[in-house]
Design a protein around this motif. Structure first.
Motif, PDB file in Angstrom:
ATOM      1  N   TYR A  49      57.375  38.081 -17.144  1.00  0.00           N
ATOM      2  CA  TYR A  49      57.129  38.788 -18.391  1.00  0.00           C
ATOM      3  C   TYR A  49      58.436  38.844 -19.166  1.00  0.00           C
ATOM      4  CZ  TYR A  49      56.561  42.582 -21.686  1.00  0.00           C
ATOM      5  OH  TYR A  49      56.549  43.320 -22.821  1.00  0.00           O
ATOM      6  N   ARG A  50      58.468  38.315 -20.361  1.00  0.00           N
ATOM      7  CA  ARG A  50      59.625  38.382 -21.245  1.00  0.00           C
ATOM      8  C   ARG A  50      59.141  38.641 -22.665  1.00  0.00           C
ATOM      9  NH1 ARG A  50      64.454  35.979 -19.250  1.00  0.00           N
ATOM     10  NH2 ARG A  50      64.639  36.843 -17.162  1.00  0.00           N
ATOM     11  N   PRO A  51      59.411  39.822 -23.215  1.00  0.00           N
ATOM     12  CA  PRO A  51      58.918  40.150 -24.555  1.00  0.00           C
ATOM     13  C   PRO A  51      59.520  39.284 -25.667  1.00  0.00           C
ATOM     14  CG  PRO A  51      60.293  41.924 -23.681  1.00  0.00           C
ATOM     15  CD  PRO A  51      60.123  40.921 -22.588  1.00  0.00           C
ATOM     16  N   ALA A  52      60.665  38.641 -25.409  1.00  0.00           N
ATOM     17  CA  ALA A  52      61.294  37.810 -26.445  1.00  0.00           C
ATOM     18  C   ALA A  52      60.605  36.465 -26.617  1.00  0.00           C
ATOM     19  CB  ALA A  52      62.768  37.591 -26.109  1.00  0.00           C
ATOM     20  N   GLY A  53      59.652  36.133 -25.729  1.00  0.00           N
ATOM     21  CA  GLY A  53      58.921  34.886 -25.873  1.00  0.00           C
ATOM     22  C   GLY A  53      59.341  33.774 -24.923  1.00  0.00           C
ATOM     23  N   ASP A  54      60.298  34.025 -24.018  1.00  0.00           N
ATOM     24  CA  ASP A  54      60.668  33.015 -23.034  1.00  0.00           C
ATOM     25  C   ASP A  54      59.462  32.702 -22.153  1.00  0.00           C
ATOM     26  OD1 ASP A  54      64.104  33.318 -22.516  1.00  0.00           O
ATOM     27  OD2 ASP A  54      63.005  34.670 -23.834  1.00  0.00           O
ATOM     28  N   ASP A  55      59.330  31.447 -21.774  1.00  0.00           N
ATOM     29  CA  ASP A  55      58.270  31.015 -20.858  1.00  0.00           C
ATOM     30  C   ASP A  55      58.949  30.601 -19.559  1.00  0.00           C
ATOM     31  OD1 ASP A  55      56.095  29.972 -19.547  1.00  0.00           O
ATOM     32  OD2 ASP A  55      55.650  28.441 -21.053  1.00  0.00           O
ATOM     33  N   PHE A  81      61.561  26.343 -10.531  1.00  0.00           N
ATOM     34  CA  PHE A  81      61.384  27.176 -11.712  1.00  0.00           C
ATOM     35  C   PHE A  81      61.613  26.355 -12.962  1.00  0.00           C
ATOM     36  CE2 PHE A  81      65.836  27.647 -10.560  1.00  0.00           C
ATOM     37  CZ  PHE A  81      66.501  27.445 -11.754  1.00  0.00           C
ATOM     38  N   ARG A  82      61.033  26.830 -14.050  1.00  0.00           N
ATOM     39  CA  ARG A  82      61.214  26.222 -15.373  1.00  0.00           C
ATOM     40  C   ARG A  82      61.341  27.355 -16.369  1.00  0.00           C
ATOM     41  NH1 ARG A  82      61.011  21.667 -18.094  1.00  0.00           N
ATOM     42  NH2 ARG A  82      60.139  21.585 -20.174  1.00  0.00           N
ATOM     43  N   HIS A  83      62.371  27.282 -17.209  1.00  0.00           N
ATOM     44  CA  HIS A  83      62.619  28.312 -18.228  1.00  0.00           C
ATOM     45  C   HIS A  83      62.651  27.616 -19.584  1.00  0.00           C
ATOM     46  CE1 HIS A  83      65.204  32.017 -19.520  1.00  0.00           C
ATOM     47  NE2 HIS A  83      64.350  31.652 -20.463  1.00  0.00           N
ATOM     48  N   VAL A  84      61.677  27.943 -20.432  1.00  0.00           N
ATOM     49  CA  VAL A  84      61.652  27.437 -21.803  1.00  0.00           C
ATOM     50  C   VAL A  84      62.006  28.612 -22.708  1.00  0.00           C
ATOM     51  CG1 VAL A  84      60.281  26.358 -23.614  1.00  0.00           C
ATOM     52  CG2 VAL A  84      59.862  25.752 -21.219  1.00  0.00           C
ATOM     53  N   TYR A  85      63.102  28.469 -23.423  1.00  0.00           N
ATOM     54  CA  TYR A  85      63.588  29.526 -24.318  1.00  0.00           C
ATOM     55  C   TYR A  85      62.785  29.523 -25.622  1.00  0.00           C
ATOM     56  CZ  TYR A  85      67.475  29.649 -21.076  1.00  0.00           C
ATOM     57  OH  TYR A  85      68.230  29.757 -19.930  1.00  0.00           O
ATOM     58  N   PRO A  86      62.805  30.642 -26.356  1.00  0.00           N
ATOM     59  CA  PRO A  86      62.052  30.713 -27.617  1.00  0.00           C
ATOM     60  C   PRO A  86      62.429  29.613 -28.624  1.00  0.00           C
ATOM     61  CG  PRO A  86      62.718  32.905 -26.959  1.00  0.00           C
ATOM     62  CD  PRO A  86      63.399  31.942 -26.011  1.00  0.00           C
ATOM     63  N   ASP A  87      63.683  29.100 -28.562  1.00  0.00           N
ATOM     64  CA  ASP A  87      64.085  28.046 -29.497  1.00  0.00           C
ATOM     65  C   ASP A  87      63.645  26.655 -29.044  1.00  0.00           C
ATOM     66  OD1 ASP A  87      65.800  27.328 -27.431  1.00  0.00           O
ATOM     67  OD2 ASP A  87      67.651  27.749 -28.545  1.00  0.00           O
ATOM     68  N   GLY A  88      62.949  26.564 -27.885  1.00  0.00           N
ATOM     69  CA  GLY A  88      62.436  25.287 -27.401  1.00  0.00           C
ATOM     70  C   GLY A  88      63.314  24.601 -26.368  1.00  0.00           C
ATOM     71  N   THR A  89      64.580  25.032 -26.219  1.00  0.00           N
ATOM     72  CA  THR A  89      65.411  24.453 -25.169  1.00  0.00           C
ATOM     73  C   THR A  89      64.893  24.925 -23.815  1.00  0.00           C
ATOM     74  OG1 THR A  89      67.011  26.267 -25.247  1.00  0.00           O
ATOM     75  CG2 THR A  89      67.460  24.346 -26.655  1.00  0.00           C
ATOM     76  N   PHE A 162      63.241  42.371  -9.167  1.00  0.00           N
ATOM     77  CA  PHE A 162      63.371  43.285 -10.309  1.00  0.00           C
ATOM     78  C   PHE A 162      62.567  42.864 -11.532  1.00  0.00           C
ATOM     79  CE2 PHE A 162      66.623  40.085 -10.515  1.00  0.00           C
ATOM     80  CZ  PHE A 162      66.648  39.717 -11.844  1.00  0.00           C
ATOM     81  N   GLU A 163      62.213  41.576 -11.642  1.00  0.00           N
ATOM     82  CA  GLU A 163      61.489  41.072 -12.816  1.00  0.00           C
ATOM     83  C   GLU A 163      59.993  41.315 -12.662  1.00  0.00           C
ATOM     84  OE1 GLU A 163      62.457  39.460 -15.614  1.00  0.00           O
ATOM     85  OE2 GLU A 163      64.276  38.327 -15.185  1.00  0.00           O
ATOM     86  N   LYS A 164      59.337  41.647 -13.773  1.00  0.00           N
ATOM     87  CA  LYS A 164      57.878  41.775 -13.774  1.00  0.00           C
ATOM     88  C   LYS A 164      57.249  40.410 -14.017  1.00  0.00           C
ATOM     89  CE  LYS A 164      57.730  46.451 -15.616  1.00  0.00           C
ATOM     90  NZ  LYS A 164      57.349  47.273 -16.764  1.00  0.00           N
ATOM     91  N   VAL A 165      56.131  40.179 -13.352  1.00  0.00           N
ATOM     92  CA  VAL A 165      55.371  38.962 -13.563  1.00  0.00           C
ATOM     93  C   VAL A 165      54.357  39.227 -14.665  1.00  0.00           C
ATOM     94  CG1 VAL A 165      53.663  37.452 -12.487  1.00  0.00           C
ATOM     95  CG2 VAL A 165      55.719  38.082 -11.242  1.00  0.00           C
ATOM     96  N   ARG A 166      54.184  38.246 -15.554  1.00  0.00           N
ATOM     97  CA  ARG A 166      53.240  38.385 -16.658  1.00  0.00           C
ATOM     98  C   ARG A 166      51.837  38.652 -16.109  1.00  0.00           C
ATOM     99  NH1 ARG A 166      52.937  33.527 -20.667  1.00  0.00           N
ATOM    100  NH2 ARG A 166      55.170  33.889 -20.614  1.00  0.00           N
ATOM    101  N   SER A 167      51.195  39.645 -16.660  1.00  0.00           N
ATOM    102  CA  SER A 167      49.869  40.059 -16.223  1.00  0.00           C
ATOM    103  C   SER A 167      48.911  38.864 -16.209  1.00  0.00           C
ATOM    104  CB  SER A 167      49.336  41.147 -17.153  1.00  0.00           C
ATOM    105  OG  SER A 167      48.087  41.589 -16.713  1.00  0.00           O
ATOM    106  N   GLY A 168      48.164  38.730 -15.115  1.00  0.00           N
ATOM    107  CA  GLY A 168      47.184  37.667 -14.987  1.00  0.00           C
ATOM    108  C   GLY A 168      47.721  36.349 -14.487  1.00  0.00           C
ATOM    109  N   THR A 169      49.048  36.246 -14.227  1.00  0.00           N
ATOM    110  CA  THR A 169      49.591  34.956 -13.795  1.00  0.00           C
ATOM    111  C   THR A 169      50.037  34.945 -12.346  1.00  0.00           C
ATOM    112  OG1 THR A 169      51.906  35.355 -14.365  1.00  0.00           O
ATOM    113  CG2 THR A 169      50.464  34.537 -16.126  1.00  0.00           C
ATOM    114  N   GLY A 170      50.261  36.075 -11.732  1.00  0.00           N
ATOM    115  CA  GLY A 170      50.802  36.101 -10.376  1.00  0.00           C
ATOM    116  C   GLY A 170      49.761  35.821  -9.323  1.00  0.00           C
TER     117      GLY A 170
END
Length: 185
Positions: A49-55, A81-89, A162-170
């Motif tokens: 879960y990231r409110p800034a839009g990170d995937d 793991f894969r981290h896609v930032y809000p700017d697309g990188t 410590f990180e929350k998992v996005r609801s419905g994905t875990g």
């Protein structure tokens, strides 16, 4: 008529076999060779879960065979793991498991990164998971301030989940480790 009976019987047998195989595969107590319960396991995928839009997605397929119950460093499998930032990188990594320890619904897995586009290549990283059945949590070893280029993480170590998992994905599944100690004399 006799042919129809044979076809119906064969169809029923196939359905029963497929249902039993599906139930065995979905069992939280995974079975290894010879039908013996694995000593420990961590499997599944979730998005953080990231409110800034990170995937951010983590995936696990880590196992400790029953024969290796007292040696968590004999664990096998992979995680990534894969981290896609809000700017697309983006950044991603895949690791080969070198240790797995579980207790109750919490797991810690470490591995050496085998393929990546991050500075983690060839480095050991650790991830922790809390499989609470409602909203899983996750932690990772690179939360600290020490540069990855010089960090020497021991096996079986990570930060608390410590990180929350996005609801419905875990869909993490932790198979608790049950070490077998010799009886006290």
């Amino acid at each position: 008529m006799h042919r129809r009976t044979k076809i119906a019987a064969l169809s029923a047998a196939l359905l029963l076999t497929a249902g039993a195989a599906g139930s065995a595969a979905a069992s939280p107590e995974a079975r290894g060779a010879g039908g013996q319960r694995e000593a420990a396991a961590l499997t599944g995928t979730a998005k953080l879960y990231r409110p800034a839009g990170d995937d951010i997605t983590f995936t696990f397929d880590a196992h400790l065979a029953a024969a290796d119950t007292m040696d968590p460093e004999a664990a096998t499998g992979t995680f990534g793991f894969r981290h896609v930032y809000p700017d697309g990188t983006s950044g991603w990594a895949e690791a080969r498991v070198d240790c797995l320890v579980t207790g109750g619904k919490v797991a810690v897995v470490t591995g050496v990164v085998t393929d990546t586009d991050t500075p983690f290549k060839g480095k050991r990283v650790g991830v922790s998971v809390h499989d609470d059945g409602k909203r899983d949590r996750l932690g990772y070893s690179w939360i600290g301030s020490e540069p990855e280029e010089t960090k020497k993480l021991p096996k079986c170590m990570s930060a608390a989940p410590f990180e929350k998992v996005r609801s419905g994905t875990g869909d993490f599944r932790v198979l608790p480790w049950q070490p077998q100690y010799p009886e006290a004399g």
